[in-house]
Design a protein around this motif. Structure first.
Motif, short mmCIF file in Angstrom:
data_model
loop_
_atom_site.label_atom_id
_atom_site.label_comp_id
_atom_site.label_asym_id
_atom_site.label_seq_id
_atom_site.Cartn_x
_atom_site.Cartn_y
_atom_site.Cartn_z
N LYS A 184 0.84 -1.20 0.00
CA LYS A 184 0.00 0.00 0.00
C LYS A 184 0.88 1.25 0.00
O LYS A 184 0.50 2.27 -0.51
CB LYS A 184 -0.91 0.01 1.24
N HIS A 185 2.04 1.14 0.63
CA HIS A 185 2.97 2.27 0.64
C HIS A 185 3.74 2.33 -0.66
O HIS A 185 3.96 1.31 -1.31
CB HIS A 185 3.97 2.13 1.79
N LEU A 186 4.19 3.54 -1.01
CA LEU A 186 4.99 3.72 -2.22
C LEU A 186 6.44 3.93 -1.81
O LEU A 186 6.82 5.01 -1.38
CB LEU A 186 4.46 4.95 -2.99
N PRO A 187 7.26 2.88 -1.90
CA PRO A 187 8.66 3.07 -1.49
C PRO A 187 9.44 3.83 -2.55
O PRO A 187 8.97 3.98 -3.67
CB PRO A 187 9.18 1.64 -1.36
N GLN A 188 10.62 4.29 -2.19
CA GLN A 188 11.46 5.02 -3.13
C GLN A 188 12.21 4.04 -4.03
O GLN A 188 12.70 3.02 -3.56
CB GLN A 188 12.45 5.87 -2.33
N ARG A 196 11.81 -1.78 -9.29
CA ARG A 196 10.70 -1.28 -10.11
C ARG A 196 9.43 -1.14 -9.30
O ARG A 196 9.23 -1.83 -8.31
CB ARG A 196 10.47 -2.14 -11.35
N ILE A 197 8.59 -0.21 -9.76
CA ILE A 197 7.30 0.02 -9.10
C ILE A 197 6.26 0.14 -10.20
O ILE A 197 6.39 0.95 -11.10
CB ILE A 197 7.34 1.31 -8.25
N ASP A 198 5.27 -0.72 -10.15
CA ASP A 198 4.20 -0.68 -11.14
C ASP A 198 2.85 -0.59 -10.43
O ASP A 198 2.77 -0.79 -9.22
CB ASP A 198 4.21 -1.96 -12.00
N ALA A 199 1.81 -0.32 -11.20
CA ALA A 199 0.46 -0.33 -10.62
C ALA A 199 0.19 -1.75 -10.14
O ALA A 199 0.56 -2.73 -10.80
CB ALA A 199 -0.54 0.07 -11.69
N GLY A 200 -0.42 -1.88 -8.98
CA GLY A 200 -0.66 -3.20 -8.42
C GLY A 200 -1.94 -3.82 -8.97
O GLY A 200 -2.79 -3.13 -9.52
N ALA A 201 -2.07 -5.15 -8.81
CA ALA A 201 -3.28 -5.84 -9.26
C ALA A 201 -4.46 -5.48 -8.35
O ALA A 201 -5.59 -5.36 -8.80
CB ALA A 201 -3.03 -7.34 -9.27
N GLU A 202 -4.17 -5.29 -7.06
CA GLU A 202 -5.25 -4.91 -6.12
C GLU A 202 -5.38 -3.39 -6.08
O GLU A 202 -4.38 -2.68 -6.22
CB GLU A 202 -4.89 -5.38 -4.70
N LYS A 203 -6.57 -2.91 -5.84
CA LYS A 203 -6.83 -1.49 -5.79
C LYS A 203 -6.04 -0.86 -4.63
O LYS A 203 -5.97 -1.43 -3.54
CB LYS A 203 -8.34 -1.26 -5.60
N GLY A 204 -5.43 0.30 -4.87
CA GLY A 204 -4.70 0.99 -3.81
C GLY A 204 -3.34 0.39 -3.48
O GLY A 204 -2.72 0.76 -2.51
N HIS A 205 -2.92 -0.58 -4.28
CA HIS A 205 -1.62 -1.21 -4.04
C HIS A 205 -0.68 -0.96 -5.22
O HIS A 205 -1.13 -0.77 -6.34
CB HIS A 205 -1.78 -2.73 -3.90
N VAL A 206 0.62 -0.97 -4.93
CA VAL A 206 1.61 -0.95 -6.01
C VAL A 206 2.35 -2.28 -5.99
O VAL A 206 2.48 -2.91 -4.93
CB VAL A 206 2.62 0.22 -5.85
N ALA A 207 2.80 -2.69 -7.17
CA ALA A 207 3.59 -3.91 -7.27
C ALA A 207 5.06 -3.48 -7.27
O ALA A 207 5.51 -2.75 -8.13
CB ALA A 207 3.26 -4.65 -8.55
N VAL A 208 5.77 -3.93 -6.25
CA VAL A 208 7.15 -3.49 -6.05
C VAL A 208 8.12 -4.63 -6.35
O VAL A 208 8.05 -5.68 -5.72
CB VAL A 208 7.35 -2.98 -4.60
N GLY A 209 8.97 -4.43 -7.34
CA GLY A 209 9.98 -5.44 -7.68
C GLY A 209 11.24 -5.17 -6.86
O GLY A 209 11.74 -4.05 -6.83
N VAL A 210 11.72 -6.19 -6.15
CA VAL A 210 12.98 -6.02 -5.41
C VAL A 210 13.97 -7.11 -5.84
O VAL A 210 13.56 -8.19 -6.28
CB VAL A 210 12.79 -6.13 -3.87
N VAL A 211 15.25 -6.77 -5.77
CA VAL A 211 16.26 -7.84 -5.86
C VAL A 211 16.86 -7.98 -4.47
O VAL A 211 16.99 -6.99 -3.74
CB VAL A 211 17.37 -7.54 -6.90
N PHE A 212 17.14 -9.22 -4.09
CA PHE A 212 17.73 -9.45 -2.76
C PHE A 212 19.23 -9.25 -2.85
O PHE A 212 19.89 -9.73 -3.76
CB PHE A 212 17.39 -10.86 -2.28
N THR A 213 19.75 -8.47 -1.90
CA THR A 213 21.16 -8.12 -1.98
C THR A 213 22.01 -8.91 -1.00
O THR A 213 23.21 -8.77 -0.99
CB THR A 213 21.34 -6.62 -1.77
N ASP A 214 21.40 -9.68 -0.14
CA ASP A 214 22.18 -10.63 0.67
C ASP A 214 21.29 -11.69 1.27
O ASP A 214 20.10 -11.70 1.00
CB ASP A 214 22.97 -9.93 1.79
#
Ligand code: ZN
Ligand code: ZN
Length: 389
Positions: free
Chosen positions: A339-343, A371-389
């Motif tokens: 629901k939050h929009l991270p940087q 990456r940050i895209d519009a989420g499938a659920e209303k009011g959500h964003v889809a956040v792509g992360v890569v794991f760094t450790d």
């Protein structure tokens, strides 16, 4: 009326020499090469480092083949800015037309860049000679102080402070202005003024950030490079809107670049660290700049349903904590609905419940937002992360 849009792609962001160290994969190891598609469809290429090979292998005729010419600016003749030329496959295709722009080097004289081509492809350094390069090639000499237009874009070239000389370029398109200032060191008043002139009010200011401020003041003084702190200073003084840290040191691991970016963001609002595959769009709706990082590697993706707790910073810099589900987990990264929009390019801590031999256990991972895209659920964003450790 359609809104003019320009697209800037980063194909190579590493300085000095390419790296293939796994500790540098996230920002990328190819040497400088940028591509700018202006709103009128004109294709510009900035520098011919090893990133140029990748651009060539994903080649699409500019402007849908209607104007198949490309304008290539070479800032200077150090290896890391010319090394991609012999491996740029569109140069071997007859119908393509390339206009090269670079300065007359006092070490080479007339037709400096043409001589660079010939020298790179001379035997025994390369197996095929110039006669195999079938594309039309035109060479134009530019000097610091020159200004000219290419279709709808205005180009300005200025000298920067770098051993054997380097040109910085400012490209003004109807969608916004890009200042490309790789390879430069602060300390020469006249050349420092040139840099500010290039960056004045620019939407995107790409600046050399190879060294830490401490290195720049001591062991790396006089090497011809700059730091994130200088970039912030110039961006502020010149009123540039977004700063891009560029020309990462080959010895800088992803973790080190993360830390330079973090420090720069504490001092200036809009900063990115150039990464291979990053695309910045200028103009369009909301007239801001939109950045997209390269996606996670998709090959190892698996659909998943993990319960997770996510902590991070919002765009506005506020701490947040949220419970969610992780879907689509790969060994390198995950797609998380929030629901939050991270940087973008910030760090999230992702704690997941993972089944283990002694029942469900907590698994803590550090994720880096790509990456940050519009989420499938209303009011959500889809956040792509890569794991760094
Ligand atoms: Zn360089
Ligand atoms: Zn250089």
């Amino acid at each position: 009326m359609t809104v003019p849009i320009a697209k800037l792609s980063f194909w190579g962001v590493r300085g000095s020499t390419p790296t293939v160290d796994p500790a540098t994969w996230r920002y990328g190891g190819n040497t400088p090469c940028l591509e700018l598609i202006a709103p009128d469809g004109t294709q510009f290429i900035l520098d011919c480092g090893t990133g140029l090979r990748m651009l060539g292998s994903r080649w699409a005729a500019p402007n849908g083949g209607k104007t198949p010419e490309t304008h290539i600016f070479v800032t200077h003749y150090h290896w890391d800015h010319i090394q991609g030329i012999p491996f740029f496959s569109p140069l071997y295709v007859e119908n393509n037309e390339f206009h090269f722009y670079s300065f007359r080097s006092k070490f080479l004289g007339r037709d400096s860049l043409k001589q660079v081509f010939e020298a790179q492809m001379a035997l025994p350094y390369f197996p095929v000679d110039m006669s195999a390069m079938n594309a039309k090639r035109k060479f134009k000499e530019v000097d610091g102080g020159d200004s000219f237009t290419i279709r709808e874009s205005k180009i300005t070239a200025r000298w920067l402070n770098h051993p054997q000389g380097c040109l910085g370029f400012r490209i003004e398109t109807p969608a916004g202005t890009i200042a490309y200032a790789t390879d430069n060191e602060p300390g020469d008043p006249k050349l420092d003024a040139n840099l500010r002139e290039l960056a004045a009010g620019a939407d995107i200011f790409i600046n050399d950030a190879q060294f830490t401020p401490e290195q720049l003041a001591t062991t790396r003084k006089g090497w011809g490079h700059s730091s994130w702190r200088e970039g912030v200073r110039v961006a502020r003084e010149a009123g540039a809107k977004t700063l891009v840290l560029f020309h990462h040191d080959p010895d800088s691991t992803d973790r080190m670049v993360d830390s330079l970016l973090k420090q720069a963001r504490e001092e200036f609002d809009s900063v990115f660290a150039a990464s291979e595959g990053m695309v910045i769009t200028l103009g369009g709706a909301g007239d801001g700049v939109q950045a997209h990082m390269p996606g996670t590697r998709t090959a190892l993706r698996r659909e998943a349903q993990f319960h997770a707790k996510v902590c991070g910073l919002t765009e506005g810099g506020k701490q947040f904590e949220e419970e969610t589900m992780v879907r689509d987990l790969s060994l390198q990264g995950a797609l998380i609905s929030l629901k939050h929009l991270p940087q973008l390019q910030s760090e999230l801590q992702v704690t997941m419940d993972a089944p283990g031999p002694d029942g469900v256990q907590e698994m803590k991972l550090r994720g880096y937002v790509v990456r940050i895209d519009a989420g499938a659920e209303k009011g959500h964003v889809a956040v792509g992360v890569v794991f760094t450790d």
